[in-house]
Design a protein around this motif. Structure first.
Motif, PDB file in Angstrom:
ATOM      1  N   GLU A 171       0.853  -1.178   0.000  1.00  0.00           N
ATOM      2  CA  GLU A 171       0.000   0.000   0.000  1.00  0.00           C
ATOM      3  C   GLU A 171       0.894   1.235   0.000  1.00  0.00           C
ATOM      4  O   GLU A 171       1.908   1.271   0.701  1.00  0.00           O
ATOM      5  N   GLU A 172       0.516   2.239  -0.763  1.00  0.00           N
ATOM      6  CA  GLU A 172       1.244   3.501  -0.766  1.00  0.00           C
ATOM      7  C   GLU A 172       0.354   4.573  -0.146  1.00  0.00           C
ATOM      8  O   GLU A 172      -0.820   4.711  -0.506  1.00  0.00           O
ATOM      9  N   GLU A 173       0.953   5.301   0.771  1.00  0.00           N
ATOM     10  CA  GLU A 173       0.171   6.304   1.490  1.00  0.00           C
ATOM     11  C   GLU A 173       1.062   7.457   1.923  1.00  0.00           C
ATOM     12  O   GLU A 173       1.987   7.274   2.720  1.00  0.00           O
ATOM     13  N   ASP A 174       0.835   8.614   1.363  1.00  0.00           N
ATOM     14  CA  ASP A 174       1.492   9.849   1.787  1.00  0.00           C
ATOM     15  C   ASP A 174       3.017   9.732   1.828  1.00  0.00           C
ATOM     16  O   ASP A 174       3.660   9.989   2.848  1.00  0.00           O
ATOM     17  N   GLY A 175       3.628   9.315   0.715  1.00  0.00           N
ATOM     18  CA  GLY A 175       5.079   9.269   0.620  1.00  0.00           C
ATOM     19  C   GLY A 175       5.725   8.039   1.198  1.00  0.00           C
ATOM     20  O   GLY A 175       6.958   7.968   1.283  1.00  0.00           O
ATOM     21  N   LEU A 176       4.937   7.049   1.614  1.00  0.00           N
ATOM     22  CA  LEU A 176       5.469   5.806   2.165  1.00  0.00           C
ATOM     23  C   LEU A 176       4.817   4.612   1.467  1.00  0.00           C
ATOM     24  O   LEU A 176       3.623   4.655   1.129  1.00  0.00           O
ATOM     25  N   ILE A 177       5.592   3.571   1.263  1.00  0.00           N
ATOM     26  CA  ILE A 177       5.068   2.304   0.758  1.00  0.00           C
ATOM     27  C   ILE A 177       5.156   1.289   1.888  1.00  0.00           C
ATOM     28  O   ILE A 177       6.225   1.091   2.492  1.00  0.00           O
ATOM     29  N   TYR A 178       4.028   0.652   2.177  1.00  0.00           N
ATOM     30  CA  TYR A 178       3.959  -0.318   3.272  1.00  0.00           C
ATOM     31  C   TYR A 178       3.836  -1.726   2.698  1.00  0.00           C
ATOM     32  O   TYR A 178       3.177  -1.948   1.680  1.00  0.00           O
ATOM     33  N   THR A 179       4.466  -2.663   3.379  1.00  0.00           N
ATOM     34  CA  THR A 179       4.207  -4.081   3.136  1.00  0.00           C
ATOM     35  C   THR A 179       3.136  -4.516   4.123  1.00  0.00           C
ATOM     36  O   THR A 179       3.313  -4.399   5.341  1.00  0.00           O
ATOM     37  N   VAL A 180       2.024  -5.001   3.609  1.00  0.00           N
ATOM     38  CA  VAL A 180       0.869  -5.356   4.436  1.00  0.00           C
ATOM     39  C   VAL A 180       0.752  -6.872   4.479  1.00  0.00           C
ATOM     40  O   VAL A 180       0.733  -7.532   3.434  1.00  0.00           O
ATOM     41  N   VAL A 181       0.692  -7.413   5.675  1.00  0.00           N
ATOM     42  CA  VAL A 181       0.551  -8.859   5.860  1.00  0.00           C
ATOM     43  C   VAL A 181      -0.746  -9.123   6.598  1.00  0.00           C
ATOM     44  O   VAL A 181      -0.952  -8.615   7.716  1.00  0.00           O
ATOM     45  N   VAL A 182      -1.638  -9.888   5.968  1.00  0.00           N
ATOM     46  CA  VAL A 182      -2.906 -10.278   6.579  1.00  0.00           C
ATOM     47  C   VAL A 182      -2.831 -11.766   6.894  1.00  0.00           C
ATOM     48  O   VAL A 182      -2.635 -12.585   5.990  1.00  0.00           O
ATOM     49  N   LYS A 183      -2.963 -12.120   8.151  1.00  0.00           N
ATOM     50  CA  LYS A 183      -2.858 -13.508   8.575  1.00  0.00           C
ATOM     51  C   LYS A 183      -4.132 -13.945   9.274  1.00  0.00           C
ATOM     52  O   LYS A 183      -4.777 -13.171   9.981  1.00  0.00           O
ATOM     53  N   GLN A 184      -4.476 -15.225   9.062  1.00  0.00           N
ATOM     54  CA  GLN A 184      -5.567 -15.812   9.820  1.00  0.00           C
ATOM     55  C   GLN A 184      -5.093 -16.078  11.231  1.00  0.00           C
ATOM     56  O   GLN A 184      -3.989 -16.576  11.444  1.00  0.00           O
ATOM     57  N   GLN A 185      -5.865 -15.707  12.198  1.00  0.00           N
ATOM     58  CA  GLN A 185      -5.464 -15.880  13.590  1.00  0.00           C
ATOM     59  C   GLN A 185      -5.283 -17.352  13.920  1.00  0.00           C
ATOM     60  O   GLN A 185      -6.046 -18.207  13.475  1.00  0.00           O
TER      61      GLN A 185
END
Length: 677
Positions: free
Chosen positions: A17-31
């Motif tokens: 995801e890119e947001e306001d000058g930053l690129i994030y690595t997003v990890v969605v895990k099943q609990q």
């Protein structure tokens, strides 16, 4: 009959995801522990992958509330690769002038103030040299009144003002470039007063204890981020003479100890072979004692000196050396085999290298581990070569900094094992040690030849076998240098990257060669007469994968050779090792040599490559020829000379005080990297 199938499921989703000058690595895990399904509860975490300079700095104040708790530690360890302390302070001060929240009592302002105090407290505690190295105190004087006014902020403000006061005093004393860290003299002692035989009077345990004391103090003074590849590889450039001072001190100590071993064995040319053999045996015992104290830095320096050509070629001395001592010496040498990227050394660090493995010696004093720093320098330089600093959109690649941090964390972990070490000084030994005269490479060879002339026949007894590192085959897979177990239980991306890079290199060590400071073979001597029948391994300043490049059974193999190139400049004895394959044409070899000597690589056409042959003869390699096939097998020494009519260029900026005892990545690796990433 009922069959149960076990099917591995990928329960996580990774996206960006890119947001306001930053690129994030997003990890969605099943609990964990919940049944799979579209409605199953999931956790979501984000960490910064890349961003602009300003946004990365400002993220320091938001990382904790976003759950990216490692960001602050990684940033403070590595930010000097892409910005400066002054710039970071300026960006943070601008933000503090406009804090969030309508007033000081809002929850938003309190969380912001807590983040500010946490970041600056960690910064001042772990990296105080960043503030003390500021040229003047204006940045800190601007920052201090902007800090929070709660108790934590008041204490922080007092610490900042104390540093600002120190900087002001330094300005008044007009000494802005005062020496930092421990200083290890490199000039040597009075040559007329030096008695090499005195070393025999000191027990090996005492010598090892004193060497470990010196090495431990230097290792604790080491600033880990000085090892980052982008800083260390540029240390010799003009204007960066004081950069990486803590690593330079470690290098000086390594070279001083190697010199002490060589000088003590070579200084008295009138000694009988039996007497000189006792000196060799003494240093082997000292090396064993260093190994027992987990002092790998001194151990490697001693082994390296004993493997150097001036000592290695003394056949009569080694003939008189106790066979059991030689066997123990070979076992110690194998620890530092470059095979599989120093795999044996790494394994020992895993087993013995952290504070939880620190043991107690007979005097009940804590005993930590002092590593050979060159291994970490190699890893960080490989990372710097392999991974780009910026993404295609110009954002700073912070993922690269995360990978570098994994290596730096290993250094800090080893440092923690040494913090409680205690030693006693032996003034008599230290007086002898600091009085050892410094021998140049030329002096060492001259003394060695006086002891045993180059053309003397071989004795009946076989010369001891010295470990010569072998280059792994192209197809042989390199085991992961940092398996995620034991003390180095870190995330795996950096380990996979280093393994991937090293697997595609015929010799991981070849890409890390640096200055070969062995003197050229005199024109009136037969090169073969200078070496014993077994392959000779030179001093670690010029260590390579086998020192007999012409042999197809050793070292590089039939399709690659290691040559030594010097330039026709004021430092004409300064050699650099270059890897030549059967695909390298003259221009590419000249370009590699210019890069090695810090010269302008756009002037390839203005130079000619000359092979230096015995009896003072020269062979000019054709301008567009294949160097591998054009060169003869009688010599590996080359000269890079300006063509007639080409104006001379400036002298290279090379610092001799930090010699190539420690590896430096070869720029040729970049061509390999482009094919991998």
């Amino acid at each position: 009959m009922k069959t149960t199938w076990y099917c591995p499921l990928d329960l996580s989703t990774v996206s960006e995801e890119e947001e306001d000058g930053l690129i994030y690595t997003v990890v969605v895990k099943q609990q964990h522990g919940t049944p799979p399904g579209p409605m199953a509860p999931r956790s979501r975490s984000r960490c910064v992958k890349a961003g602009t300079e300003e946004k990365l700095v400002l993220h320091l104040l938001h990382a904790f509330c976003m759950g990216d708790s490692s960001f602050v530690s990684i940033f403070l360890s590595t930010y000097r690769s892409f910005t400066t302390t002054e710039r970071v302070l300026a960006i943070l001060a601008d933000r503090l002038e406009n804090p969030p929240g309508e007033n000081k009592r809002t929850q938003t302002r309190q969380a912001f103030n807590k983040a500010v105090c946490t970041v600056f407290s960690m910064w001042l505690t772990e990296y105080p040299e960043d503030f003390r190295s500021l040229g003047e105190p204006s940045c800190l004087l601007r920052l201090a009144p902007l800090l929070p006014t709660d108790p934590a902020g008041v204490e922080l403000k007092a610490r900042v003002l104390r540093v600002a006061e120190e900087l002001s005093e330094r300005q008044l004393l007009s000494d802005p470039h005062r020496d930092r860290g421990l200083s290890v003299s490199s000039t040597g002692g009075d040559r007329t007063q030096f008695d090499a035989a005195l070393i025999l009077g000191f027990p090996a345990s005492v010598i090892a204890e004193q060497l470990t004391k010196i090495e431990t103090e230097l290792f604790l003074q080491l600033v880990p981020y000085h090892c980052v590849g982008s800083l260390w590889s540029q240390r010799d450039k003009k204007g960066r003479e004081g950069q990486c001072w803590s690593v330079r001190e470690t290098v000086r100590q390594f070279n001083r100890l190697a010199n002490a071993v060589s000088a003590s064995c070579l200084w008295r040319t009138d000694l009988r072979s039996q007497q000189r053999a006792r000196l060799v045996e003494k240093w082997i015992c000292v090396a064993e004692a260093c190994r027992a104290r987990k002092n790998f830095s001194s151990l490697y320096a001693i082994v390296s000196a004993l493997q150097s050509n001036p000592l290695h070629r003394l056949r009569r001395t080694w003939q008189e050396t106790d066979r059991e001592a030689v066997k123990r010496y070979e076992e110690l040498s194998s620890i530092f085999s470059e095979r599989d990227n120093y795999s044996q050394s790494r394994e020992l660090l895993k087993e013995e290298g952290s504070s939880k493995f620190a043991n107690l010696d007979s005097k009940s004093s804590a005993q930590g581990t002092v590593p050979y720093l060159g291994i970490f320098l190699t890893d960080l330089t490989m990372l710097d070569t392999a991974v780009k600093d910026k993404l295609e959109n110009g954002y700073i690649n912070f993922d690269k900094r995360r990978r570098e941090f994994e290596v730096l964390a290993q250094i800090r972990l080893l440092q923690s094992s040494c913090k409680n070490c205690t030693f006693t000084s032996d003034e008599a030994f230290l007086l002898w040690y600091h009085g050892v005269p410094t021998l140049s490479e030329e002096e060492s060879y001259r003394l060695s030849n006086q002891i045993e002339a180059p053309c003397e026949p071989s004795p009946a007894r076989a010369y001891p076998t010295v470990i010569v590192t072998q280059c792994p085959n192209t197809n042989s897979a390199l085991s992961n240098p940092f398996e995620p177990d034991g003390i180095f239980d870190f995330p795996s991306p950096v380990n996979q990257l280093l393994s991937k890079l090293a697997r595609h290199m015929k010799s991981p060590s070849v890409s890390c060669l640096d200055v070969d400071s062995s003197p050229p073979v005199p024109a009136d001597q037969n090169p073969s007469a200078l070496t014993p029948s077994t392959p000779v391994k030179s001093h670690r300043r010029s260590v390579s994968c086998g020192n007999n490049p012409t042999s197809t059974s050793q070292g590089s193999g039939p399709d690659m050779r290691i040559i030594r190139i010097r330039m026709d400049l004021h430092d004409g004895n300064l050699y650099r090792s270059i890897l030549v394959t059967n695909n390298d044409k003259t221009p590419s070899v000249i370009r590699s040599a210019l890069e090695k000597h810090n010269q302008d690589t756009t002037e390839v056409s203005k130079y000619e490559l000359i092979q230096l042959l015995p009896e003072g003869k020269e062979l000019t390699i054709p301008a567009t020829g294949n160097v591998f096939y054009a060169m003869t097998s009688s010599s590996v020494d080359f000269l890079l000379r300006r063509r007639k009519g080409s104006p001379p260029s400036g002298s290279p900026s090379i610092s001799t005080e930090t010699s190539a005892t420690f590896p430096r990545a070869k720029t040729k690796a970049r061509r390999l990297v482009r094919t991998l990433f």
